[in-house]
Scaffold this active site. Structure first.
Site, PDB file in Angstrom:
ATOM      1  N   GLU A 122     -13.745   4.373   8.722  1.00  0.00           N
ATOM      2  CA  GLU A 122     -13.351   5.384   7.739  1.00  0.00           C
ATOM      3  C   GLU A 122     -14.587   6.050   7.158  1.00  0.00           C
ATOM      4  OE1 GLU A 122     -10.052   4.595   5.012  1.00  0.00           O
ATOM      5  OE2 GLU A 122     -11.447   5.033   3.365  1.00  0.00           O
ATOM      6  N   TYR A 123     -14.553   7.393   7.089  1.00  0.00           N
ATOM      7  CA  TYR A 123     -15.654   8.186   6.546  1.00  0.00           C
ATOM      8  C   TYR A 123     -15.119   9.094   5.431  1.00  0.00           C
ATOM      9  CZ  TYR A 123     -17.673   6.880  11.070  1.00  0.00           C
ATOM     10  OH  TYR A 123     -18.111   6.182  12.164  1.00  0.00           O
ATOM     11  N   PHE A 124     -16.028   9.561   4.568  1.00  0.00           N
ATOM     12  CA  PHE A 124     -15.640  10.554   3.572  1.00  0.00           C
ATOM     13  C   PHE A 124     -16.492  11.812   3.758  1.00  0.00           C
ATOM     14  CE2 PHE A 124     -19.071   8.227   1.422  1.00  0.00           C
ATOM     15  CZ  PHE A 124     -19.834   9.249   0.874  1.00  0.00           C
ATOM     16  N   GLY A 163      -1.889   9.461  -4.281  1.00  0.00           N
ATOM     17  CA  GLY A 163      -2.990   9.916  -5.116  1.00  0.00           C
ATOM     18  C   GLY A 163      -2.820   9.386  -6.523  1.00  0.00           C
ATOM     19  N   HIS A 183       0.356  -3.168  -5.871  1.00  0.00           N
ATOM     20  CA  HIS A 183      -0.300  -2.018  -6.492  1.00  0.00           C
ATOM     21  C   HIS A 183      -0.447  -2.282  -7.987  1.00  0.00           C
ATOM     22  CE1 HIS A 183      -0.985   2.112  -7.866  1.00  0.00           C
ATOM     23  NE2 HIS A 183      -1.303   2.409  -6.614  1.00  0.00           N
ATOM     24  N   ALA A 221       2.572  -1.449 -10.018  1.00  0.00           N
ATOM     25  CA  ALA A 221       3.874  -2.041  -9.684  1.00  0.00           C
ATOM     26  C   ALA A 221       4.246  -3.119 -10.692  1.00  0.00           C
ATOM     27  CB  ALA A 221       3.837  -2.639  -8.283  1.00  0.00           C
ATOM     28  N   LYS A 251       8.634   3.447   2.281  1.00  0.00           N
ATOM     29  CA  LYS A 251       7.752   4.377   2.985  1.00  0.00           C
ATOM     30  C   LYS A 251       7.930   4.261   4.495  1.00  0.00           C
ATOM     31  CE  LYS A 251       4.009   3.080   0.563  1.00  0.00           C
ATOM     32  NZ  LYS A 251       2.613   3.029   0.068  1.00  0.00           N
ATOM     33  N   GLN A 311      -4.918  -2.217   1.505  1.00  0.00           N
ATOM     34  CA  GLN A 311      -6.013  -2.252   0.534  1.00  0.00           C
ATOM     35  C   GLN A 311      -7.097  -3.190   1.075  1.00  0.00           C
ATOM     36  OE1 GLN A 311      -5.337  -4.666  -2.937  1.00  0.00           O
ATOM     37  NE2 GLN A 311      -6.284  -3.182  -4.313  1.00  0.00           N
TER      38      GLN A 311
END
Length: 549
Positions: free
Chosen positions: A12-14, A103, A140, A143, A156, A167
């Site tokens: 994973e990259y940003f 988000g 979460h 939650a 979902k 996570q």
């Protein structure tokens, strides 16, 4: 891969903050791509703030480097038109995979939940996209309990999700037990654990604080024991990540999704130790740290793909959630004097954090300048960051040391602060009179920028000047390491975040209230000023004399 029990991994990259960082990330992705990841993921800024850069990076990964690409997308602070435009752009770029995320909860948007976004993608694009969603082995943070959170995940998947990325996982046992509950709940799709090897002690502390992820006691104790040795922390991070993945594999979990923070060496060491690399065109695992492998945060090298990933201003996530949860750490400021008292309280220890401090207290090294910090804050120079001068302190020093043992570290004194407009002209005059001993950068929200850090006498500042190195280290068998430096590019990048934090803080209060008004006034009227004393051999820095009434 899961059907055949074949181990697989992904990265994973940003999107980097700077153009040069993006260019260097492309090189890094190309190298890391040779190791054979099942896919690479590209993150999405809140409210689509990085949408264009995310699309550009995703398109390059997919089309130029031939990597199966997963593009993140959030639905909060996004209109339906923005969501649809992003999906069309992704489809036009040949991107077939979307990680559908909600988000931040406090941001309005076209959909309230990730499941709504999944349904919308399925309704408008059918089966074109492979859709992933997020899962939380520990539940979460919003939650009611873990069972309720598991029900949300099942919804979902029913809405049309094809797989789940979890996570971050530091305790393999917690993930394995959660996976069993997912299967019992009827969630049969692939579930991929997220893994982020520990990169630095401070960044790991911030991560744990924000995500509330469980950390095994033995890992925390081991990190505490080597907290002042950056290389030892990295080595421990690699060893723990390797052990975590091995435990997952023994439990029948064959995939792992690595969050890279745009850094290369640590993750590739994990890949190498696990013998996960593909057989074709193998990428040799770096045996030593690469040029930007030490913590690269707010004042790191802006050329690095990782610039800004570890030491940024507090995401206002920390600020807003504290206020929404009924916290009163910062009260309800109605005046500049109220705000000033908070800054004074922070540097004296009576206030635990500020919206800009990543929920971290003042660091021990500032003890040497604590008196000056209190003085200048009481005068109205509201400090955000600072450090004392160091001249050849052992890298093993418990307070000031960093990097591999057997070396020596150096740093220039500096202070960064907000200065209200009425006080700024006099401070600027003193800075200009200080001559070359002092380097300064100053900017306001309106776009004004002033510095004396020019490339040469003919440079009017448009080029931004050469970087001013703040911290450097000399270690056996290595080139000089310069992890902390300031130039126009990174100063202005963080100027944007610094002033945005004022408005995010203001947004906690009702529009038009006294608190909202004073915080927005500060955002509009303050200057962000950074002052560096180039005479690092002077233990009692001369910059403090520049801050007077």
């Amino acid at each position: 891969a899961e059907e055949s029990g074949t181990p697989y991994f992904s990265f994973e990259y940003f999107p980097p903050k700077t153009e040069q960082g993006l260019v260097n990330l492309y090189d890094r992705i190309q190298r890391m791509g040779r190791s054979g990841p099942a896919f690479v993921a590209v993150t999405w800024g809140a409210g689509g703030t990085t949408a264009q850069r995310t699309l550009e990076l995703s398109e390059a990964c997919q089309g130029i480097y031939g990597l199966n690409t997963l593009m993140h997308m959030t639905c909060t602070k996004m209109s339906l038109a923005q969501v649809d435009a992003a999906l069309v752009s992704a489809r036009s770029a040949g991107i077939r995979n979307i990680l559908a995320l909600r988000g931040d909860a406090w941001e309005d948007g076209c959909f309230a939940y990730a499941a709504d976004l999944v349904r919308h993608i399925r309704r408008t694009h059918g089966d074109y996209f492979c859709i992933g969603v997020a899962g939380y082995p520990e539940g979460h943070i919003e939650a009611a309990d873990r069972d309720a959170d598991l029900a949300f995940l099942a919804e979902k998947v029913r809405a049309g999700a094809d797989f789940v990325v979890s996570q971050l996982v530091y305790d393999a046992g917690i993930f394995v037990e959660w996976l069993k509950k997912c299967r019992a709940k009827g969630i049969a799709c692939p579930i991929v654990p997220g893994v982020l090897p520990v990169q630095s002690y401070q960044s790991f502390r911030r991560l744990v604080h924000l995500t509330k992820v469980a950390v095994p006691e033995e890992l925390q104790q081991a990190l505490d024991a080597v907290r002042a040795n950056d290389q030892a922390v990295k080595d421990l991070g690699v060893a723990h990540a390797v052990e975590t993945v091995r435990r997952l594999q023994k439990a029948g979990v064959f995939g792992v999704h690595f969050t890279t923070l745009n850094l290369e060496a640590t993750v590739m060491r994990v890949i190498g130790a696990l013998d996960l690399e593909g057989t074709a065109d193998q990428h040799p695992v770096p045996a030593k740290a690469v040029w930007d492998d030490f913590p690269n945060g707010r004042w790191g090298d802006a050329r690095s793909p990782a610039f800004g990933n570890l030491g940024s201003y507090a995401s206002t996530y920390g600020a807003v959630t504290q206020q929404l949860d009924g916290g009163s750490a910062w009260g309800a400021p109605r005046s500049a004097e109220d705000i000033g008292e908070l800054f004074v309280g922070f540097v004296t220890g009576s206030v635990a954090s500020l919206p800009w401090s990543d929920d971290e207290p003042v660091q021990p090294e500032t003890g040497r300048i604590a008196g000056e910090l209190e003085r200048v804050n009481r005068l109205g120079f509201w400090t955000l960051a600072s450090q004392p001068a160091l001249d050849g302190v052992a890298s093993s020093d418990a307070t000031h040391g960093w990097g591999p043992r057997g070396g020596y570290v150096y740093q220039k004194a500096f202070v960064e602060c907000f200065v209200r407009q009425p006080m700024f002209p006099a401070l600027l005059s003193r800075l200009q009179a200080a001559g070359p001993r002092v380097t300064y950068y100053a900017a306001n929200r309106g776009g004004d920028f002033i510095t004396n850090a020019y490339k040469d006498d003919d440079d009017d500042g448009g080029g931004g000047g050469l970087a001013t190195v703040l911290t450097w280290g000399v270690f056996p068998g290595r080139a000089v390491v310069q992890p902390t430096q300031i130039d126009k590019m990174n100063f202005l990048a963080w100027r944007t975040d610094a002033f945005h934090t004022w408005t995010e803080w203001a947004a906690v209060f009702p529009e038009g209230s006294e608190q909202d008004a004073v915080l927005r006034e500060m955002a509009d009227s303050c200057w962000l000023v950074n002052v560096i004393d180039n005479e690092y051999k002077d233990a009692v820095s001369g910059i403090w004399g520049l801050f007077t009434a």
